[in-house]
Design a protein around this motif. Structure first.
Motif, short mmCIF file in Angstrom:
data_model
loop_
_atom_site.label_atom_id
_atom_site.label_comp_id
_atom_site.label_asym_id
_atom_site.label_seq_id
_atom_site.Cartn_x
_atom_site.Cartn_y
_atom_site.Cartn_z
N MET A 72 -25.15 29.70 27.27
CA MET A 72 -25.25 29.10 25.92
C MET A 72 -26.97 28.40 25.89
O MET A 72 -27.70 28.30 24.87
CB MET A 72 -24.46 27.98 25.65
CG MET A 72 -23.21 28.79 25.45
SD MET A 72 -21.65 27.29 25.48
CE MET A 72 -22.15 26.74 23.75
N ILE A 73 -27.28 27.95 27.20
CA ILE A 73 -28.75 27.42 27.50
C ILE A 73 -29.69 28.63 27.27
O ILE A 73 -30.67 28.14 26.24
CB ILE A 73 -28.78 26.56 28.64
CG1 ILE A 73 -28.02 25.25 28.79
CG2 ILE A 73 -30.40 26.40 29.00
CD1 ILE A 73 -28.67 24.33 28.02
N ALA A 74 -29.49 29.55 27.75
CA ALA A 74 -30.25 30.65 27.74
C ALA A 74 -30.61 31.10 26.43
O ALA A 74 -31.62 31.82 25.74
CB ALA A 74 -29.96 31.80 28.51
N SER A 75 -29.39 31.40 25.54
CA SER A 75 -29.41 31.68 23.84
C SER A 75 -30.10 30.65 23.17
O SER A 75 -30.48 31.10 22.02
CB SER A 75 -28.05 32.20 23.45
OG SER A 75 -27.40 30.68 23.50
N GLY A 76 -30.31 29.58 23.63
CA GLY A 76 -30.82 28.47 22.69
C GLY A 76 -29.91 27.50 21.74
O GLY A 76 -30.30 26.80 21.18
N VAL A 77 -28.38 28.15 21.81
CA VAL A 77 -27.54 27.58 20.91
C VAL A 77 -27.05 26.06 21.46
O VAL A 77 -27.19 25.06 20.63
CB VAL A 77 -26.20 28.54 21.03
CG1 VAL A 77 -25.27 27.90 20.40
CG2 VAL A 77 -26.44 29.90 20.41
N MET A 78 -27.01 25.88 22.94
CA MET A 78 -26.91 24.66 23.34
C MET A 78 -27.85 23.65 23.17
O MET A 78 -27.46 22.40 22.83
CB MET A 78 -26.61 24.73 24.81
CG MET A 78 -25.67 23.57 25.52
SD MET A 78 -23.76 23.71 25.06
CE MET A 78 -23.88 22.39 23.85
N ALA A 79 -28.90 23.96 23.48
CA ALA A 79 -30.15 22.98 23.13
C ALA A 79 -29.95 22.40 21.58
O ALA A 79 -30.32 21.30 21.38
CB ALA A 79 -31.64 23.57 23.38
N ASP A 80 -29.68 23.39 20.37
CA ASP A 80 -29.68 22.75 19.11
C ASP A 80 -28.58 21.99 18.97
O ASP A 80 -28.63 20.84 18.39
CB ASP A 80 -29.65 24.17 18.31
CG ASP A 80 -30.51 24.98 18.28
OD1 ASP A 80 -31.74 24.37 18.58
OD2 ASP A 80 -30.41 26.33 18.14
N HIS A 81 -27.39 22.09 19.67
CA HIS A 81 -26.25 21.29 19.49
C HIS A 81 -26.52 19.85 19.90
O HIS A 81 -26.18 18.85 19.60
CB HIS A 81 -25.09 21.76 20.11
CG HIS A 81 -24.29 22.99 19.24
ND1 HIS A 81 -24.04 22.74 17.71
CD2 HIS A 81 -24.26 24.18 19.53
CE1 HIS A 81 -23.59 24.12 17.65
NE2 HIS A 81 -23.61 24.69 18.57
#
Length: 273
Positions: A72-81
């Motif tokens: 999720m970090i690699a995909s950028g999704v986690m950073a947004d949340h």
């Protein structure tokens, strides 16, 4: 006799150094215990999941949760949340703490203000802020502002009550000294009231940060399209439990981190405690 003379003439610096080393050893032992407890729980969880004692459909092993978090970090999704939730938490926390401290100090210092505000605080405090969330959404929309207002409302009450209590519990002798030396209102506010109330006030702020984390998760579950609470709720509904546990562990981590930061601030501001 010679041994007694040697003992009596022992270097005080050496004794102080030995006591300092003993204190340092105790502190390191306490820190080790603090780190060991969560590691032990994670290892036990991993073992029970791997051996099949715990159903991995509902309790996936921590290693699998960690891999999901990395993806999720690699995909950028986690950073947004994370970014959205942290913004809402800090904005709501400050919006609740600042007026809470100011009004609490005024309530403690001035009896008319206390008698005017206290009934309102006592009447509104039992109402859960989340119960007012539908009204807040109607007034402020479903964007960030409604989440900030919800958090601020939850944080405000423990801060204002603890701050007022801290001022009222200041020893009378400090008030008499300020009167005898003709302290101005500004000097009295910053030299007597604020430092005197700070120990209890900081406990209220510490409680407020925990409430802010609880509130943001619930608020983002009920009316949001992003954030850690939104991630937890949508992952649960889709039965993506590894992602759900990522959100839960993140909330736990931030709660622990914020608590350490406030404790560090407390040590700086109140070194005598």
């Amino acid at each position: 006799m010679k041994k007694e003379q040697v003992t009596s003439k022992r270097d005080p610096f050496e004794i102080e150094q030995r006591e300092w080393r003993q204190r340092q050893s105790k502190e390191r032992y306490k820190q080790l215990l603090t780190i060991a407890s969560p590691i032990f729980i994670l290892l036990l969880w991993e073992l029970l999941s791997r051996t099949g004692i715990m159903d991995i459909r509902f309790f996936p092993p921590p290693s699998a949760i960690l891999r999901t978090f990395a993806k999720m970090i690699a995909s950028g999704v986690m950073a947004d949340h994370i970014g959205v939730s942290l913004y809402r938490i800090f904005a709501g926390f400050l919006a609740g703490v600042i007026p809470g401290v100011v009004i609490g100090l005024l309530m403690g210092l001035y009896s008319p203000i206390r008698h005017f505000v206290q009934p309102l605080v006592m009447a509104l405090m039992p109402i859960p802020t989340l119960a007012l969330l539908p009204i807040i959404i109607i007034l402020f929309g479903i964007g960030d502002l409604s989440k900030v207002v919800t958090i601020a409302g939850s944080v405000f009450f423990p801060v204002v009550i603890n701050t007022a209590a801290g001022v009222l519990n200041i020893d009378r002798i400090y008030l008499d000294v300020a009167d005898n030396y003709g302290a101005s209102r500004t000097q009295f506010f910053f030299k007597i009231a604020l430092p005197g109330a700070m120990p209890v006030m900081l406990e209220g702020i510490q409680m407020g940060q925990a409430i802010a984390l609880l509130t943001i998760v619930a608020a983002e579950m009920m009316g949001a399209t992003s954030g850690i609470g939104y991630l937890i709720w949508t992952s649960y509904k889709a039965f993506l439990l590894e992602q759900m546990y990522v959100g839960l562990i993140l909330i736990s981590f931030f709660g622990y981190l914020f608590s350490l930061m406030l404790r560090g601030l407390q040590k700086k501001l109140l070194p005598w405690r």
